[in-house]
Scaffold this active site. Structure first.
Site, mmCIF file in Angstrom:
data_model
loop_
_atom_site.group_PDB
_atom_site.id
_atom_site.type_symbol
_atom_site.label_atom_id
_atom_site.label_comp_id
_atom_site.label_asym_id
_atom_site.label_seq_id
_atom_site.Cartn_x
_atom_site.Cartn_y
_atom_site.Cartn_z
ATOM 1 C CD1 TRP A 61 24.349 20.463 30.210
ATOM 2 C CD2 TRP A 61 22.903 20.115 31.854
ATOM 3 N NE1 TRP A 61 23.957 21.695 30.646
ATOM 4 C CE2 TRP A 61 23.049 21.521 31.666
ATOM 5 C CE3 TRP A 61 22.033 19.677 32.841
ATOM 6 C CZ2 TRP A 61 22.354 22.466 32.422
ATOM 7 C CZ3 TRP A 61 21.355 20.631 33.593
ATOM 8 C CH2 TRP A 61 21.519 22.000 33.390
ATOM 9 C CG HIS A 69 5.664 2.600 22.347
ATOM 10 N ND1 HIS A 69 5.316 1.481 23.082
ATOM 11 C CD2 HIS A 69 4.811 3.573 22.715
ATOM 12 C CE1 HIS A 69 4.266 1.782 23.843
ATOM 13 N NE2 HIS A 69 3.947 3.041 23.642
ATOM 14 C CG HIS A 73 9.597 0.069 23.319
ATOM 15 N ND1 HIS A 73 10.256 -0.292 22.175
ATOM 16 C CD2 HIS A 73 8.292 -0.237 23.107
ATOM 17 C CE1 HIS A 73 9.398 -0.789 21.300
ATOM 18 N NE2 HIS A 73 8.199 -0.777 21.848
ATOM 19 C CG HIS A 79 1.008 0.501 23.279
ATOM 20 N ND1 HIS A 79 1.148 1.615 22.482
ATOM 21 C CD2 HIS A 79 1.558 -0.535 22.566
ATOM 22 C CE1 HIS A 79 1.758 1.288 21.355
ATOM 23 N NE2 HIS A 79 1.997 -0.007 21.377
ATOM 24 C CG HIS A 207 0.655 -4.868 20.441
ATOM 25 N ND1 HIS A 207 1.546 -5.544 19.649
ATOM 26 C CD2 HIS A 207 1.319 -3.787 20.921
ATOM 27 C CE1 HIS A 207 2.704 -4.903 19.639
ATOM 28 N NE2 HIS A 207 2.595 -3.838 20.402
#
Length: 257
Positions: A61, A69, A73, A79, A207
């Protein structure tokens, strides 16, 4: 058969295939570069914890870290400043129904190949609708540019005046949000806005307008050339990060053969 039983049978037979729309998340994948006076998004970093050795004889692991981001994504409304006061605006609060839905793909690959600063305009959307039908309310709209076939410095395409990459105009995003009531908008570039989106009005309109209306964003998508213009189903659940502004995720589409 029930709808879900029929879907399961179609997946098993190959009548419906699953298309991966996600880039591999690794330390070399580019992230958006902002002017130096601003905070920067972290690249993906990984360290091994154990690999069948003295640190852990029976298991392998790793630890990883990255920005919300980074890589392929998801953008939540919170945001952007325009969405900061909306309810259910973080990735852990968005209704899960938003993560599965119909998708419309607008093919701008030819235009983007000729003009790296190409802007998707309303007239192009209307011409697409004349062929494929009106974009339904609650759909994801993805802008295909084949930008995902680029890598490294060519992907960000930075110059002295910033990045150069295609994206939507402010009028297009406003049309998709206000007239078509889309669920979200996605691109193959590092952001939902064009590389020179700071010079549009408002700055970074994808955005600002999307998130101000509570809509969602997807960036750094891949393999959009494998999707039909209509008819696919998008699956895009982000990590359930408390108060998260976004998240790396595995984006997939179900496509009928």
């Amino acid at each position: 058969m029930s709808v879900l039983t029929e879907l399961a049978a179609s997946l098993a037979s190959g009548a419906v295939k699953t298309v991966d729309l996600t880039h591999t998340l690794d330390p070399d994948f580019p992230v958006m570069i902002l002017p130096p006076e601003f905070g920067q998004c972290a690249r993906f970093r990984v360290e091994e914890v154990s690999r069948y050795d003295e640190r852990g004889p029976g298991w392998y692991w790793r630890n990883f870290s990255c920005g919300e981001h980074t890589g392929t994504h998801f953008d939540a409304p919170i945001h952007w400043i325009s969405g900061r006061d909306l309810p259910n605006a973080t990735v852990d609060a968005i209704p899960v129904s938003a993560f599965v839905g119909p998708v419309c793909v607008i093919d701008c690959a030819g235009e983007a190949a000729e003009d790296e600063d190409y802007l998707l305009e309303v007239e192009t959307i209307e011409a697409w609708e004349a062929i494929h039908g009106e974009i339904p309310a609650g759909a994801w709209v993805l802008m295909r540019t084949d930008w995902s076939k680029r890598s490294g410095a060519e992907y960000l395409n930075m110059r002295e005046d910033g990045a150069h990459s295609p994206g939507p105009s402010a009028q297009t995003i406003r049309f998709l949000v206000e007239t078509r009531d889309i669920l979200g908008f996605g691109t193959e570039t590092v952001g939902t806005d064009a590389g020179q989106g700071a010079h549009l009005s408002p700055p970074y309109p994808a955005h600002y307008i999307l998130h101000g209306a509570g809509k969602l964003g997807l960036q750094c998508l891949a393999n959009l050339d494998q999707l039909p213009a209509t008819g696919a189903i998008l699956i895009c659940p982000p990590l359930k990060i408390k108060h998260g502004s976004g998240s790396p995720l595995r984006v997939m589409a179900l496509v009928e053969e």
